[in-house]
Design a protein around this motif. Structure first.
Motif, PDB file in Angstrom:
ATOM      1  N   ASN A  45       0.818  -1.204   0.000  1.00  0.00           N
ATOM      2  CA  ASN A  45       0.000   0.000   0.000  1.00  0.00           C
ATOM      3  C   ASN A  45       0.856   1.260   0.000  1.00  0.00           C
ATOM      4  N   MET A  46       1.829   1.298   0.906  1.00  0.00           N
ATOM      5  CA  MET A  46       2.647   2.496   1.007  1.00  0.00           C
ATOM      6  C   MET A  46       3.542   2.682  -0.211  1.00  0.00           C
ATOM      7  N   ALA A  47       4.174   1.616  -0.653  1.00  0.00           N
ATOM      8  CA  ALA A  47       5.093   1.726  -1.777  1.00  0.00           C
ATOM      9  C   ALA A  47       4.358   2.129  -3.053  1.00  0.00           C
ATOM     10  N   MET A  48       3.282   1.428  -3.332  1.00  0.00           N
ATOM     11  CA  MET A  48       2.539   1.723  -4.560  1.00  0.00           C
ATOM     12  C   MET A  48       1.946   3.125  -4.511  1.00  0.00           C
ATOM     13  N   PHE A  49       1.328   3.461  -3.386  1.00  0.00           N
ATOM     14  CA  PHE A  49       0.721   4.779  -3.242  1.00  0.00           C
ATOM     15  C   PHE A  49       1.772   5.880  -3.340  1.00  0.00           C
ATOM     16  N   THR A  50       2.918   5.647  -2.720  1.00  0.00           N
ATOM     17  CA  THR A  50       3.982   6.659  -2.740  1.00  0.00           C
ATOM     18  C   THR A  50       4.484   6.900  -4.154  1.00  0.00           C
ATOM     19  N   ILE A  51       4.674   5.821  -4.916  1.00  0.00           N
ATOM     20  CA  ILE A  51       5.195   5.971  -6.282  1.00  0.00           C
ATOM     21  C   ILE A  51       4.200   6.717  -7.162  1.00  0.00           C
ATOM     22  N   VAL A  52       2.915   6.401  -7.016  1.00  0.00           N
ATOM     23  CA  VAL A  52       1.905   7.099  -7.819  1.00  0.00           C
ATOM     24  C   VAL A  52       1.868   8.581  -7.456  1.00  0.00           C
ATOM     25  N   ILE A  53       1.862   8.878  -6.158  1.00  0.00           N
ATOM     26  CA  ILE A  53       1.829  10.286  -5.729  1.00  0.00           C
ATOM     27  C   ILE A  53       3.089  11.016  -6.181  1.00  0.00           C
ATOM     28  N   ASN A  54       4.252  10.358  -6.023  1.00  0.00           N
ATOM     29  CA  ASN A  54       5.497  10.980  -6.486  1.00  0.00           C
ATOM     30  C   ASN A  54       5.433  11.327  -7.957  1.00  0.00           C
ATOM     31  N   SER A  55       4.908  10.406  -8.764  1.00  0.00           N
ATOM     32  CA  SER A  55       4.842  10.638 -10.211  1.00  0.00           C
ATOM     33  C   SER A  55       3.912  11.795 -10.547  1.00  0.00           C
ATOM     34  N   ILE A  56       2.761  11.828  -9.898  1.00  0.00           N
ATOM     35  CA  ILE A  56       1.788  12.882 -10.222  1.00  0.00           C
ATOM     36  C   ILE A  56       2.286  14.251  -9.775  1.00  0.00           C
ATOM     37  N   VAL A  57       2.695  14.348  -8.504  1.00  0.00           N
ATOM     38  CA  VAL A  57       3.152  15.642  -7.985  1.00  0.00           C
ATOM     39  C   VAL A  57       4.464  16.063  -8.637  1.00  0.00           C
ATOM     40  N   GLY A  58       5.415  15.128  -8.701  1.00  0.00           N
ATOM     41  CA  GLY A  58       6.693  15.457  -9.328  1.00  0.00           C
ATOM     42  C   GLY A  58       6.534  15.818 -10.788  1.00  0.00           C
ATOM     43  N   GLY A  59       5.625  15.120 -11.492  1.00  0.00           N
ATOM     44  CA  GLY A  59       5.391  15.455 -12.896  1.00  0.00           C
ATOM     45  C   GLY A  59       4.874  16.864 -13.074  1.00  0.00           C
ATOM     46  N   MET A  60       3.966  17.281 -12.186  1.00  0.00           N
ATOM     47  CA  MET A  60       3.459  18.645 -12.266  1.00  0.00           C
ATOM     48  C   MET A  60       4.565  19.671 -12.018  1.00  0.00           C
ATOM     49  N   VAL A  61       5.422  19.365 -11.053  1.00  0.00           N
ATOM     50  CA  VAL A  61       6.549  20.276 -10.775  1.00  0.00           C
ATOM     51  C   VAL A  61       7.476  20.348 -11.984  1.00  0.00           C
ATOM     52  N   GLY A  62       7.745  19.201 -12.599  1.00  0.00           N
ATOM     53  CA  GLY A  62       8.599  19.198 -13.788  1.00  0.00           C
ATOM     54  C   GLY A  62       8.008  19.998 -14.927  1.00  0.00           C
ATOM     55  N   LEU A  63       6.708  19.868 -15.139  1.00  0.00           N
ATOM     56  CA  LEU A  63       6.055  20.647 -16.198  1.00  0.00           C
ATOM     57  C   LEU A  63       6.123  22.138 -15.908  1.00  0.00           C
ATOM     58  N   LEU A  64       6.001  22.500 -14.640  1.00  0.00           N
ATOM     59  CA  LEU A  64       6.088  23.909 -14.277  1.00  0.00           C
ATOM     60  C   LEU A  64       7.459  24.479 -14.624  1.00  0.00           C
TER      61      LEU A  64
END
Length: 797
Positions: free
Chosen positions: A369-388
């Motif tokens: 739960n933690m690993a999968m959830f963390t990776i998904v959240i990292n990708s979504i939030v980090g992706g938005m930061v990268g696009l910015l």
């Protein structure tokens, strides 16, 4: 026939390409994701003790319990009925009309007290009017004997009760009972049974049910109640059966569905799940592209690029997973797609790939739960930061900065989620460090892969666009030298397009470069376009249809030139569609005047297609607005603004903007941006005063006088020589005439005549000094003009 075969061949080739691409994506992703699946199997029988305590390897539903609960919920829903209000009104209107006829027939069939019955003719006439209702001779006689007031009272009472029955709603099996109830009531209230029977016949004919069973609504309500029952699920890690516990049928079914039972040859459902997940994720991306970026669907190259990026992200994540699942470069997809394809699509691809890659974490660590959830959240939030960070990208090094920003974002998200799960702080810090490395690794991979993909797929990127905008590019250089009017027109259109695209969030650099090349097809026949003409217009000598064919060919010619130069497809699409299928109204009107109005406007349209991308639509509007504004006499602020909005509205009304993703708000921003740019182009200039500079005027007068004196002296010498030669010729002619006079029998001219003629020639010769004064009188005007020009130049300096 050959063209049909060619079109069929192209369709077959395209279908084959899409099929092969789909097969490649599906099986590659399926193989990569299936690599993380290796469940342990047990020898289990229903009614036997479990050999071990077995936990769910993934979420599994207890279908027996779930189905029982849902069946009970569906049975609790009552049937739903609906009322058709229009039936009541129709029934009442028809009953009123029938009873009106009944009253009329009764009046015509009225019999006196001594008569016993009506005639056969009266019966036939009555039944014709009552059709399809039929009455007997006896019934008609009873109606004829009844008093008019009594009959009308019965009819009125029957209508009232009919309205009450309809208002209370009648089901399909209640109509006969309603008629019987009305008839019984009329009889109880003193009505004649035979008259009531006739009224009942009419009621049976018109009455209809207005209360119906709604099977669809009832089923929907039952489904809604069933959906409220949540599936009874054993989540991953939850105990299904304990060691030594007798295995029930429900437990065995759950274990079998998980592929844990040895008797199962293969865990087919697990592989089905992976296959379905791949199919769903792929479908989600395809549906998004179909709805919001349809031009990508039409490009096999773009689809293959997206597929390749997906495979690379999943493959690299699978390789890195053994080091740490938090190091997997999940944001590599958003970095590549945003720079090589489209920014919005990159967001969707990032979510899809993060979900797929997170499955590797679930297979490699017990902290699913933690690993999968963390990776998904990292990708979504980090992706938005990268696009910015990449929002204003121009250099490749900005990708590295974006990777650092993603790494920092990943580290913060991982640390926050770790604290929420109350994990060991040291473990959380380690996971946060690996997550930071994920963003940096994604940036390095992106920098390494981007140049290769740009070259292989001929993709337009900011660096590529900057290279194409160089005026020394061969086509732009040719445009400047061979069609300078078109070149300067393209420069202004580029300024308009860039400003408008930036205002609505489109690719401003792409719009600018596309505008540079949008009229490059005019190089084939530059003299046929107004901006390149210097007085002579060949269209004045050309048939309107031929002129239209020449004008409408320049998008095709431009596309051919750009394809020969291997220009990016986005630029070609702008050139191809910058006129859409708009008509050439000037030559359409000209042809109408020449042919008496019998002209089809479709013969004067461009070939299209209409713009699909926002950038192409902006270039279309900028092209039209610039050309019209340039030809507008005495432009002022209000006229210019009105012209821009009228032209854009015409494009909208003609359907030219139907296929692009522009909103009304975007169009309003575009018009405002056009107005701002053109206001700078057509700004008012001050009128320079006429001021004479003394030393400049003196110099000009002196130099002008000297040049004029030398010119007049030369003319005087030439005129003197010409006069002398003329006198000599005349003198010779006169002498010859004198010599020949006796021989011809004519009288020779007298000396006085010769003297007069000589005197006239001398007078002509003496006129030359007088003429020298005329240029001197005009000199002042010429000097004033030159002086004024010098004055204007001095003022400008």
């Amino acid at each position: 026939m050959t063209k049909k075969k060619m079109r069929a061949g192209r369709k077959i080739g395209a279908a084959l390409s899409y099929t092969l691409l789909g097969v490649f994506v599906f099986f590659t992703m399926f193989a990569l994701l299936s690599a993380a699946i290796t469940p342990e199997r047990y020898d289990i029988q229903v009614g036997s003790p479990a050999p071990n305590t077995i936990k769910a390897t993934k979420d599994v539903e207890d279908t027996i319990t779930t189905n029982k609960l849902r069946s009970n919920a569906a049975g609790s829903v009552k049937s739903i009925y609906i009322v058709d209000e229009s039936v009541r009104k129709t029934v009442e209107e028809e009953a009123g009309a029938r009873f009106k006829v009944l009253a009329q027939v009764a009046s015509l069939s009225r019999v006196s007290e001594g008569d016993t019955t009506v005639t056969e003719n009266q019966l036939l006439s009555a039944n014709e009017q009552f059709a399809p209702v039929e009455v007997t001779l006896e019934e008609l006689t009873v109606i004829g004997r009844s008093e008019e007031d009594d009959l009308n009272a019965l009819i009125s009472r029957a209508m009232g009760m009919l309205s009450e029955k309809m208002a209370a709603n009648l089901m399909e099996n209640q109509t006969e009972a309603a008629v019987k109830d009305i008839s019984d009531t009329l009889i109880l209230e003193g009505g004649d049974e035979k008259v009531v029977a006739v009224i009942g016949k009419f009621l049976k004919d018109v009455i209809r049910p207005n209360y119906f069973f709604d099977e669809e609504a009832t089923n929907a309500a039952r489904r809604a109640e069933m959906d409220k029952i949540q599936p009874q699920v054993k989540i991953k890690g939850e105990v299904i059966v304990s060691d030594g516990e007798i295995v029930t049928e429900a437990q065995y079914k759950m274990l079998d569905s998980l592929g844990i039972v040895k008797e199962s040859a293969l865990d087919i459902t697990l592989y089905y799940g992976v296959a379905l997940l791949v199919l769903l994720l792929t479908t989600a991306v395809v549906v998004y592209i179909w709805l919001f970026d349809p031009e990508i669907i039409q490009s096999v190259k773009s689809l293959f690029l997206l597929s390749l990026i997906s495979v690379i992200v999943v493959g690299m994540s699978l390789l890195v997973r053994d080091i740490s699942p938090y190091l997997m470069p999940t944001t590599l997809g958003i970095l590549l797609v945003s720079q090589l394809v489209k920014r919005r699509l990159a967001i969707v691809m990032n979510v899809v790939l993060s979900v797929a890659v997170s499955l590797f974490a679930s297979a490699s660590t017990g902290f699913f739960n933690m690993a999968m959830f963390t990776i998904v959240i990292n990708s979504i939030v980090g992706g938005m930061v990268g696009l910015l960070v990449l929002k204003r990208r121009q250099q490749r090094t900005i990708t590295l900065i974006a990777g650092l920003a993603i790494g920092l974002s990943n580290m913060i998200c991982t640390f926050a989620i770790g604290l929420i799960n109350n994990a060991n702080l040291m473990n959380v810090l380690v996971m946060a460090e690996w997550s930071a490395g994920s963003g940096i690794l994604a940036a390095f991979l992106c920098i390494a892969l981007m140049p290769i993909m740009e070259a292989v797929f001929n993709i337009v990127t900011p660096s590529k666009l900057i290279e194409l905008s160089n005026p020394n590019q061969p086509l732009l250089r040719r445009l400047l030298l061979e069609a300078p009017g078109t070149y300067h027109h393209s420069i202004i259109v580029a300024n308009l397009a860039e400003a408008a695209a930036g205002e609505i969030g489109a690719n401003a650099l792409l719009a600018r470069v596309g505008a540079y090349y949008h009229d490059v097809g005019k190089l084939k026949r530059p003299s046929y376009f107004k901006e390149n003409q210097m007085g002579d217009n060949p269209h004045d000598r050309t048939d309107p249809r031929v002129s239209t064919a020449i004008l409408t060919a320049h998008p095709r010619d431009g596309v051919a030139m750009l394809m020969k130069e291997r220009m990016p497809e986005q630029i070609i699409e702008i050139v191809r569609s910058h006129h859409g299928d708009t008509p050439v109204m000037y030559f359409y009107n000209k042809s109408r005047m020449e042919n008496g109005g019998d002209v089809d406007v479709n013969d004067f349209r461009y070939d299209g297609p209409r713009p699909v991308s926002r950038e192409a639509a902006i270039v279309m509007m900028a092209d039209t607005v610039e050309a019209a504004a340039r030809s507008m006499p005495n432009p002022d602020s209000e006229k210019l603004n009105q012209l821009i909005r009228n032209l854009v509205r015409q494009k909208t009304d003609d359907g030219q903007l139907d296929n692009c993703q522009l909103t009304f708000a975007d169009i309003d921003k575009i018009c405002t941006s056009f107005y701002t740019v053109l206001s700078g182009v057509f700004h008012e200039r001050i009128e320079y005063p006429s001021i004479e500079i003394p030393h400049v005027r003196a110099r000009v007068l002196t130099e002008g006088a000297q040049a004029d004196a030398a010119r007049k002296e030369e003319e005087k010498k030439e005129e003197s020589a010409s006069a002398a030669e003329a006198l000599k010729e005349e003198k010779n002619e006169a002498e010859a005439a004198v010599e020949n006079a006796p021989a011809e029998g004519k009288q020779a001219p007298s000396e006085e005549a010769v003297k007069e003629e000589t005197a006239s020639k001398e007078a002509v010769k003496e006129e030359t000094p007088e003429k020298e004064n005329a240029p001197k009188e005009d000199l002042g005007g010429a000097e004033n003009t030159d002086t004024q020009a010098d004055t204007d130049q001095t003022e400008e300096k």
